[in-house]
Design an enzyme around this catalytic site. Structure first.
Site, mmCIF file in Angstrom:
data_model
loop_
_atom_site.group_PDB
_atom_site.id
_atom_site.type_symbol
_atom_site.label_atom_id
_atom_site.label_comp_id
_atom_site.label_asym_id
_atom_site.label_seq_id
_atom_site.Cartn_x
_atom_site.Cartn_y
_atom_site.Cartn_z
ATOM 1 C CE1 TYR A 1 52.532 85.945 8.641
ATOM 2 C CE2 TYR A 1 50.522 87.075 9.282
ATOM 3 C CZ TYR A 1 51.697 87.039 8.554
ATOM 4 O OH TYR A 1 52.037 88.077 7.733
ATOM 5 N NE ARG B 1 53.408 82.189 5.400
ATOM 6 C CZ ARG B 1 54.128 83.315 5.460
ATOM 7 N NH1 ARG B 1 53.550 84.446 5.822
ATOM 8 N NH2 ARG B 1 55.401 83.312 5.151
ATOM 9 C CD GLN C 1 64.351 89.372 1.700
ATOM 10 O OE1 GLN C 1 63.558 90.260 1.400
ATOM 11 N NE2 GLN C 1 65.036 88.713 0.786
ATOM 12 C CG ASP D 1 61.319 78.777 5.753
ATOM 13 O OD1 ASP D 1 62.482 78.662 6.214
ATOM 14 O OD2 ASP D 1 61.100 79.034 4.554
ATOM 15 C CG HIS E 1 61.426 90.200 6.588
ATOM 16 N ND1 HIS E 1 61.269 90.023 5.230
ATOM 17 C CD2 HIS E 1 62.001 91.430 6.723
ATOM 18 C CE1 HIS E 1 61.722 91.085 4.574
ATOM 19 N NE2 HIS E 1 62.189 91.949 5.460
ATOM 20 C CB CYS F 1 51.625 86.102 27.473
ATOM 21 S SG CYS F 1 53.381 86.452 27.718
ATOM 22 N N GLY G 1 67.479 83.610 -4.197
ATOM 23 C CA GLY G 1 66.033 83.388 -4.187
ATOM 24 C C GLY G 1 65.200 84.531 -3.651
ATOM 25 C CB THR G 2 65.327 87.635 -2.415
ATOM 26 O OG1 THR G 2 64.505 88.761 -2.106
ATOM 27 C CG2 THR G 2 66.745 88.085 -2.661
ATOM 28 C CG LEU H 1 63.336 79.911 -11.328
ATOM 29 C CD1 LEU H 1 64.253 78.702 -11.475
ATOM 30 C CD2 LEU H 1 62.009 79.478 -10.700
HETATM 31 N N1 APR Z 1 65.422 78.747 -6.868
HETATM 32 C C1 APR Z 1 65.840 80.039 -6.870
HETATM 33 N N2 APR Z 1 65.011 81.089 -6.948
HETATM 34 C C2 APR Z 1 63.703 80.830 -7.022
HETATM 35 C C3 APR Z 1 63.177 79.523 -7.014
HETATM 36 C C4 APR Z 1 64.109 78.443 -6.949
HETATM 37 N N3 APR Z 1 63.723 77.179 -6.950
HETATM 38 N N4 APR Z 1 61.832 79.606 -7.097
HETATM 39 C C5 APR Z 1 61.521 80.906 -7.142
HETATM 40 N N5 APR Z 1 62.647 81.660 -7.103
HETATM 41 C C6 APR Z 1 62.774 83.117 -7.105
HETATM 42 C C7 APR Z 1 61.720 83.838 -7.919
HETATM 43 O O1 APR Z 1 62.157 83.969 -9.264
HETATM 44 C C8 APR Z 1 61.622 85.179 -7.216
HETATM 45 O O2 APR Z 1 62.513 86.147 -7.795
HETATM 46 O O3 APR Z 1 62.601 83.552 -5.786
HETATM 47 C C9 APR Z 1 62.101 84.894 -5.789
HETATM 48 C C10 APR Z 1 61.019 84.983 -4.723
HETATM 49 O O4 APR Z 1 60.553 86.297 -4.643
HETATM 50 P P1 APR Z 1 59.383 86.750 -3.649
HETATM 51 O O5 APR Z 1 58.241 85.802 -3.774
HETATM 52 O O6 APR Z 1 59.123 88.185 -3.909
HETATM 53 O O7 APR Z 1 60.019 86.511 -2.204
HETATM 54 P P2 APR Z 1 61.039 87.430 -1.376
HETATM 55 O O8 APR Z 1 61.982 88.136 -2.276
HETATM 56 O O9 APR Z 1 61.604 86.579 -0.295
HETATM 57 O O10 APR Z 1 60.046 88.493 -0.717
HETATM 58 C C11 APR Z 1 60.587 89.447 0.135
HETATM 59 O O11 APR Z 1 58.423 90.236 0.708
HETATM 60 O O12 APR Z 1 56.209 89.853 1.196
HETATM 61 C C12 APR Z 1 57.442 90.129 1.720
HETATM 62 O O13 APR Z 1 58.110 89.756 3.930
HETATM 63 C C13 APR Z 1 57.911 89.087 2.707
HETATM 64 O O14 APR Z 1 60.175 88.349 3.179
HETATM 65 C C14 APR Z 1 59.230 88.615 2.139
HETATM 66 C C15 APR Z 1 59.637 89.770 1.251
#
Ligand code: APR
Length: 233
Positions: free
Chosen positions: A56, A59, A91, A94, A109, A136, A176-177, A203
């Protein structure tokens, strides 16, 4: 979209990808280089705190090398100009939404730039390296400050507030999830049950793509500004 007043936006790692923050899943994803159970669980922290704190710390340090992209900035503009209710639930750990101008924002998160003292419970902004075991600032105890990050097996923050917003929103937008992690992956179904329109921008199709009324596939940096322009026009 004429009747839309209350909006909930959920964001994930994909919205920060174009800023140079790696996503979790996929070929170059963070979880490709690490096993989740080694760095993102309370058990990992108990077993090997140095490894977890360093993960962390790295990051957190990287945040100084990245900047918000047009998708973060568009949501900042939506926040400033949207006269109805808005809640941006991220989620992401950053700080790019804040730096893009978002104020009605909730980090479900946790945050890289926050520390949580396990001795006294204090949570406050944190910069620097936790691996150096700083004291702390509230209770003075050393080596008890952990990342204020919700690890697997822990409860996401502010679920009551999120559920309340989902049950009264007219539009739920997911950006983007991958839809791989609950409870966030289930928000679309909750919003729909309460009658909201649902829109996904990603994406690739997410795991729950079929739950959305509409899915737009492409880069957040292009799709989100277009969507915000429409909402504010
Ligand atoms: N624009 C839009 N979407 C995008 C882009 C982009 N430029 N680049 C990647 N993606 C999409 C990918 O296709 C994917 O479906 O973003 C998604 C990212 O998915 P993950 O990597 O699984 O991230 P996230 O969904 O935020 O993960 C959820 O999992 O590990 C835990 O706590 C962590 O908050 C996180 C949670």
């Amino acid at each position: 979209m004429a009747d839309i007043r209350n909006i909930v936006v959920l964001t994930g790692a994909g919205i920060s990808a174009e800023s140079g923050v790696p996503t979790f899943r996929g070929p170059d994803g963070l979880w490709e280089g690490h096993r989740v159970e080694d760095v993102a669980t309370p058990q990992a922290y108990a077993r090997d705190p140095d490894l977890v704190l360093d993960f962390y710390d790295q990051r957190r340090a990287k945040l100084h090398t990245v900047a918000p992209n047009p998708a973060h900035e568009a949501l900042g503009r939506l926040d400033a100009e949207w006269s109805g209710e808005l809640l941006i639930v991220t989620q992401n750990v950053d700080d790019l939404h804040e730096r893009g101008g978002a104020k009605r924002l909730l980090h479900m998160h946790g945050e890289l730039k926050s520390g949580w003292c396990l001795a006294c419970g204090d949570r406050r902004p944190f910069e620097g390296r936790m691996a150096e075991r700083p004291a702390c600032e509230a209770c003075g105890e050393s080596g008890k400050v952990r990342p204020d990050i919700v690890w697997f097996g822990e409860m996401p923050y502010e679920m009551d507030r999120i559920e309340a917003a989902l049950s009264t929103c007219d539009l739920f937008v997911s950006i983007g999830t991958s839809g791989a992690v609950y409870p966030a992956a289930g928000f679309v179904q909750t919003a729909r049950q309460f009658g909201a329109e649902t829109l996904e921008m990603n994406l690739d199709p997410s795991e729950g793509s079929f739950f959305f009324h509409e899915s737009r596939m492409g880069k957040a940096g292009e799709l989100v500004p277009e969507w915000v322009d429409r909402m504010l026009s």
